[in-house]
Design a protein around this motif. Structure first.
Motif, PDB file in Angstrom:
ATOM      1  N   ARG A   1      68.754  72.643 102.493  1.00 12.80           N
ATOM      2  CA  ARG A   1      68.619  73.635 101.424  1.00 12.80           C
ATOM      3  C   ARG A   1      69.102  73.071 100.090  1.00 12.80           C
ATOM      4  N   GLN A   2      70.231  72.418 100.112  1.00  9.91           N
ATOM      5  CA  GLN A   2      70.751  71.833  98.877  1.00  9.91           C
ATOM      6  C   GLN A   2      69.805  70.765  98.340  1.00  9.91           C
TER       7      GLN A   2
ATOM      8  N   LEU B   1      66.743  72.326  96.673  1.00  2.99           N
ATOM      9  CA  LEU B   1      67.058  72.816  95.325  1.00  2.99           C
ATOM     10  C   LEU B   1      67.258  71.676  94.336  1.00  2.99           C
TER      11      LEU B   1
ATOM     12  N   GLU C   1      67.618  83.236 101.167  1.00  4.85           N
ATOM     13  CA  GLU C   1      68.700  82.294 100.902  1.00  4.85           C
ATOM     14  C   GLU C   1      68.151  81.234  99.955  1.00  4.85           C
ATOM     15  N   PRO C   2      69.032  80.473  99.338  1.00  4.36           N
ATOM     16  CA  PRO C   2      68.559  79.392  98.483  1.00  4.36           C
ATOM     17  C   PRO C   2      67.608  78.475  99.252  1.00  4.36           C
TER      18      PRO C   2
ATOM     19  N   LYS D   1      66.273  80.118  94.103  1.00  6.15           N
ATOM     20  CA  LYS D   1      67.479  79.350  93.761  1.00  6.15           C
ATOM     21  C   LYS D   1      68.714  80.136  94.200  1.00  6.15           C
ATOM     22  N   MET D   2      68.770  81.418  93.824  1.00  8.68           N
ATOM     23  CA  MET D   2      69.874  82.285  94.226  1.00  8.68           C
ATOM     24  C   MET D   2      69.524  83.723  93.903  1.00  8.68           C
TER      25      MET D   2
ATOM     26  N   THR E   1      64.762  81.708  90.292  1.00 12.03           N
ATOM     27  CA  THR E   1      63.785  80.863  90.971  1.00 12.03           C
ATOM     28  C   THR E   1      63.602  79.528  90.271  1.00 12.03           C
TER      29      THR E   1
END
Length: 182
Positions: A37-38, A41, A113-114, A135-136, A144
């Motif tokens: 996920r990180q 992003l 979730e992100p 994004k959050m 986004t």
């Protein structure tokens, strides 16, 4: 002095993330599949500021997104952007430029979730016609990262932007990382 400022900044960040303040702690780490996920992003945000060359779904960066999904210069590219980002983060799927196919029933979730995918429904087209990456969430707003949009949030934009979209404007969310171990 710089060390003290750094430590204070770290302490404030930890407080905000864990607090009940707006935007604080709504999507708390650890996320499901946190490293992936990180990375998704990071890849998506690295493309902020990419713009079409002539406003006709073209330009080197836009064409690399389209090429990734087997599409050609001039095709709509919001879905290709999402797929390319996931691919750069090491995910084999999704791999499509067709925004409706990024939100299949089997991947849909209620609480994003992100790094999850979002889709916006356009009544005039009777389908999902724009998508991007979450994004959050901050209260009723989803922040986004999305391609083929603009400052106004159009689905026929000119670049990659970070947008604030009210959650009521989003029809579906999809988790393409279900079952991944990363």
């Amino acid at each position: 002095m710089a060390t003290v400022k750094f430590l204070l900044c770290l302490l404030c960040t930890a407080f905000i993330i864990g607090s009940g303040l707006p935007g604080g702690g709504i999507l708390k780490p650890p996320f499901r599949n946190q490293p992936t996920r990180q990375l998704i992003l990071q890849v998506a945000e690295s493309q902020l500021g990419v713009h079409e060359a002539t406003g006709s779904n073209d330009g080197l960066a836009v064409e690399k997104f389209l090429y990734y999904t087997g599409n050609a210069k001039g095709d709509p590219w919001c879905g290709a952007f999402v797929s390319w980002v996931y691919g750069q983060a090491g995910c084999g799927q999704p791999r499509t430029a067709w925004s409706p196919s990024l939100l299949p029933l089997s991947k849909r979730i209620r609480k994003p979730e992100p790094a999850d995918v979002f889709g916006i429904y356009f009544p005039g087209l009777k389908r999902i016609a724009h998508c991007g990456i979450v994004k959050m969430q901050r209260g009723s707003w989803i922040i986004t990262v999305e391609g083929n949009t603009n400052v106004a949030g159009s689905r026929e934009g000119d670049g990659v932007y970070s947008k604030y979209r009210h959650i009521r404007t989003i029809k579906y969310f999809a988790n393409w990382l279900k079952g991944n171990k990363s």
